[in-house]
Design a protein around this motif. Structure first.
Motif, PDB file in Angstrom:
ATOM      1  N   MET A 115       0.746  -0.802   0.200  1.00  0.00           N
ATOM      2  CA  MET A 115      -0.122   0.186   0.139  1.00  0.00           C
ATOM      3  C   MET A 115       0.516   1.286   0.015  1.00  0.00           C
ATOM      4  O   MET A 115       2.104   1.155   0.412  1.00  0.00           O
ATOM      5  CB  MET A 115      -1.329   0.003   1.164  1.00  0.00           C
ATOM      6  N   SER A 116       0.285   1.712  -0.875  1.00  0.00           N
ATOM      7  CA  SER A 116       1.563   3.758  -0.713  1.00  0.00           C
ATOM      8  C   SER A 116       1.373   4.697   0.554  1.00  0.00           C
ATOM      9  O   SER A 116      -0.125   4.152   1.374  1.00  0.00           O
ATOM     10  CB  SER A 116       1.252   4.400  -2.222  1.00  0.00           C
ATOM     11  N   ASP A 117       1.538   5.357   0.889  1.00  0.00           N
ATOM     12  CA  ASP A 117       1.603   6.388   1.791  1.00  0.00           C
ATOM     13  C   ASP A 117       0.544   6.588   2.012  1.00  0.00           C
ATOM     14  O   ASP A 117      -0.179   6.470   3.190  1.00  0.00           O
ATOM     15  CB  ASP A 117       2.770   6.793   2.090  1.00  0.00           C
ATOM     16  N   THR A 118      -0.315   7.078   1.152  1.00  0.00           N
ATOM     17  CA  THR A 118      -1.935   7.779   0.667  1.00  0.00           C
ATOM     18  C   THR A 118      -2.846   6.572   1.465  1.00  0.00           C
ATOM     19  O   THR A 118      -3.788   7.223   2.048  1.00  0.00           O
ATOM     20  CB  THR A 118      -1.748   8.464  -0.292  1.00  0.00           C
ATOM     21  N   GLU A 119      -2.501   5.343   0.664  1.00  0.00           N
ATOM     22  CA  GLU A 119      -3.558   4.316   0.638  1.00  0.00           C
ATOM     23  C   GLU A 119      -3.530   4.085   2.296  1.00  0.00           C
ATOM     24  O   GLU A 119      -4.270   3.386   2.803  1.00  0.00           O
ATOM     25  CB  GLU A 119      -3.480   3.480  -0.399  1.00  0.00           C
ATOM     26  N   LEU A 120      -2.096   4.148   2.764  1.00  0.00           N
ATOM     27  CA  LEU A 120      -2.621   3.629   4.018  1.00  0.00           C
ATOM     28  C   LEU A 120      -2.586   4.312   5.001  1.00  0.00           C
ATOM     29  O   LEU A 120      -3.503   4.168   6.356  1.00  0.00           O
ATOM     30  CB  LEU A 120      -1.018   2.836   4.199  1.00  0.00           C
ATOM     31  N   LYS A 121      -2.761   5.372   4.563  1.00  0.00           N
ATOM     32  CA  LYS A 121      -3.399   6.819   5.874  1.00  0.00           C
ATOM     33  C   LYS A 121      -4.578   6.594   5.259  1.00  0.00           C
ATOM     34  O   LYS A 121      -5.113   6.812   6.784  1.00  0.00           O
ATOM     35  CB  LYS A 121      -2.599   7.878   4.966  1.00  0.00           C
ATOM     36  N   ALA A 122      -5.360   6.277   4.384  1.00  0.00           N
ATOM     37  CA  ALA A 122      -7.172   6.113   4.382  1.00  0.00           C
ATOM     38  C   ALA A 122      -7.079   5.438   5.047  1.00  0.00           C
ATOM     39  O   ALA A 122      -7.684   4.845   6.012  1.00  0.00           O
ATOM     40  CB  ALA A 122      -6.640   6.372   3.095  1.00  0.00           C
ATOM     41  N   ALA A 123      -6.450   3.927   4.746  1.00  0.00           N
ATOM     42  CA  ALA A 123      -6.927   2.522   5.489  1.00  0.00           C
ATOM     43  C   ALA A 123      -6.925   3.046   7.073  1.00  0.00           C
ATOM     44  O   ALA A 123      -7.903   2.523   7.861  1.00  0.00           O
ATOM     45  CB  ALA A 123      -5.955   1.542   4.909  1.00  0.00           C
ATOM     46  N   LEU A 124      -5.692   3.560   7.321  1.00  0.00           N
ATOM     47  CA  LEU A 124      -5.468   4.487   9.052  1.00  0.00           C
ATOM     48  C   LEU A 124      -6.331   4.719   9.715  1.00  0.00           C
ATOM     49  O   LEU A 124      -7.173   4.190  10.974  1.00  0.00           O
ATOM     50  CB  LEU A 124      -3.911   4.160   9.631  1.00  0.00           C
ATOM     51  N   GLU A 125      -6.857   5.479   8.831  1.00  0.00           N
ATOM     52  CA  GLU A 125      -8.061   6.880   9.819  1.00  0.00           C
ATOM     53  C   GLU A 125      -8.997   6.028   9.400  1.00  0.00           C
ATOM     54  O   GLU A 125     -10.014   5.780  10.603  1.00  0.00           O
ATOM     55  CB  GLU A 125      -8.298   7.778   8.380  1.00  0.00           C
ATOM     56  N   GLN A 126      -9.212   4.825   8.887  1.00  0.00           N
ATOM     57  CA  GLN A 126     -10.503   4.047   8.616  1.00  0.00           C
ATOM     58  C   GLN A 126     -10.713   3.434   9.817  1.00  0.00           C
ATOM     59  O   GLN A 126     -11.387   2.395  10.757  1.00  0.00           O
ATOM     60  CB  GLN A 126     -10.948   3.134   7.391  1.00  0.00           C
ATOM     61  N   ALA A 127      -9.424   2.896   9.883  1.00  0.00           N
ATOM     62  CA  ALA A 127      -9.334   1.643  11.467  1.00  0.00           C
ATOM     63  C   ALA A 127      -9.893   2.021  12.521  1.00  0.00           C
ATOM     64  O   ALA A 127     -10.268   1.818  13.546  1.00  0.00           O
ATOM     65  CB  ALA A 127      -8.196   0.621  11.149  1.00  0.00           C
ATOM     66  N   LEU A 128      -8.677   3.198  12.410  1.00  0.00           N
ATOM     67  CA  LEU A 128      -9.061   3.782  13.877  1.00  0.00           C
ATOM     68  C   LEU A 128     -10.195   4.925  14.181  1.00  0.00           C
ATOM     69  O   LEU A 128     -10.720   4.597  15.283  1.00  0.00           O
ATOM     70  CB  LEU A 128      -7.569   5.120  13.919  1.00  0.00           C
ATOM     71  N   GLY A 129     -10.890   5.328  13.422  1.00  0.00           N
ATOM     72  CA  GLY A 129     -12.443   5.635  13.559  1.00  0.00           C
ATOM     73  C   GLY A 129     -11.551   7.135  14.148  1.00  0.00           C
ATOM     74  O   GLY A 129     -11.159   7.551  14.182  1.00  0.00           O
ATOM     75  N   ILE A 130     -13.509   7.914  14.525  1.00  0.00           N
ATOM     76  CA  ILE A 130     -13.148   9.658  14.727  1.00  0.00           C
ATOM     77  C   ILE A 130     -12.809   9.409  15.885  1.00  0.00           C
ATOM     78  O   ILE A 130     -11.907   9.927  16.643  1.00  0.00           O
ATOM     79  CB  ILE A 130     -15.064   9.870  14.646  1.00  0.00           C
ATOM     80  N   PHE A 131     -12.857   8.258  16.928  1.00  0.00           N
ATOM     81  CA  PHE A 131     -12.783   8.255  18.185  1.00  0.00           C
ATOM     82  C   PHE A 131     -13.126   7.047  19.241  1.00  0.00           C
ATOM     83  O   PHE A 131     -14.313   6.714  18.796  1.00  0.00           O
ATOM     84  CB  PHE A 131     -12.908   9.363  18.943  1.00  0.00           C
ATOM     85  N   GLY A 132     -12.236   5.700  19.833  1.00  0.00           N
ATOM     86  CA  GLY A 132     -12.036   5.130  20.464  1.00  0.00           C
ATOM     87  C   GLY A 132     -11.149   4.436  21.007  1.00  0.00           C
ATOM     88  O   GLY A 132      -9.805   5.463  21.102  1.00  0.00           O
ATOM     89  N   GLY A 133     -11.432   3.457  22.161  1.00  0.00           N
ATOM     90  CA  GLY A 133     -10.372   3.087  22.693  1.00  0.00           C
ATOM     91  C   GLY A 133     -11.071   1.678  23.640  1.00  0.00           C
ATOM     92  O   GLY A 133     -12.151   0.989  22.972  1.00  0.00           O
ATOM     93  N   SER A 134     -10.293   1.252  23.905  1.00  0.00           N
ATOM     94  CA  SER A 134     -11.035  -0.208  24.676  1.00  0.00           C
ATOM     95  C   SER A 134      -9.838  -0.139  26.613  1.00  0.00           C
ATOM     96  O   SER A 134      -8.846   0.432  26.113  1.00  0.00           O
ATOM     97  CB  SER A 134     -10.411  -1.566  24.430  1.00  0.00           C
ATOM     98  N   GLY A 135      -9.846  -0.936  26.951  1.00  0.00           N
ATOM     99  CA  GLY A 135      -9.369  -1.069  28.883  1.00  0.00           C
ATOM    100  C   GLY A 135     -10.246  -2.579  29.419  1.00  0.00           C
ATOM    101  O   GLY A 135     -10.999  -2.341  29.219  1.00  0.00           O
ATOM    102  N   GLY A 136      -9.715  -2.271  30.904  1.00  0.00           N
ATOM    103  CA  GLY A 136     -10.180  -2.671  31.689  1.00  0.00           C
ATOM    104  C   GLY A 136      -9.195  -3.403  32.972  1.00  0.00           C
ATOM    105  O   GLY A 136      -8.184  -3.113  32.674  1.00  0.00           O
TER     106      GLY A 136
END
Length: 115
Positions: free
Chosen positions: A37-58
């Motif tokens: 993936m190019s940097d542009t493609e990977l950046k877009a994919a990471l933005e999709q995967a990370l989402g607006i805001f999220g997280g996890s824990g416990g």
């Protein structure tokens, strides 16, 4: 009563934080990793995967916080304060870590693989 300070993150902890924050990347784009993936493609994919805001824990697990804006990922053994704490990964460092962790080549790069 103040909580005890958390132990410093090891390199393995940092990788696990990254994997937890980007697990959607593997689900949605894993079939593209081998061909690259190019940097542009990977950046877009990471933005999709990370989402607006999220997280996890416990209890007894890493606390993870992430957002697409800036490709920011935070992590700690205690609850993450994303407002005051510096992210573990952001911007180009997040793209570089995705390439390292998931072995995603850049098809536009002239650099030969060292693997």
């Amino acid at each position: 009563m103040a909580s005890s300070p958390s132990p410093p993150l090891t390199n393995q902890d940092r990788i696990e934080v990254f994997r937890l924050a980007t697990r959607g990347l593997v689900h949605w784009y894993g079939d593209q990793f081998e061909s690259g993936m190019s940097d542009t493609e990977l950046k877009a994919a990471l933005e999709q995967a990370l989402g607006i805001f999220g997280g996890s824990g416990g209890p007894d697990c890493l606390s993870v916080c992430h957002k697409a804006a800036g490709l920011c990922i935070w992590g700690d053994w205690q609850v993450v304060n994303h407002v005051e704490e510096k992210p573990l990964f952001s911007g180009a460092a997040t793209i570089a870590m995705a390439r390292e962790v998931y072995g995603i080549p850049d098809p536009q790069s002239d650099q030969l693989s060292l693997l």
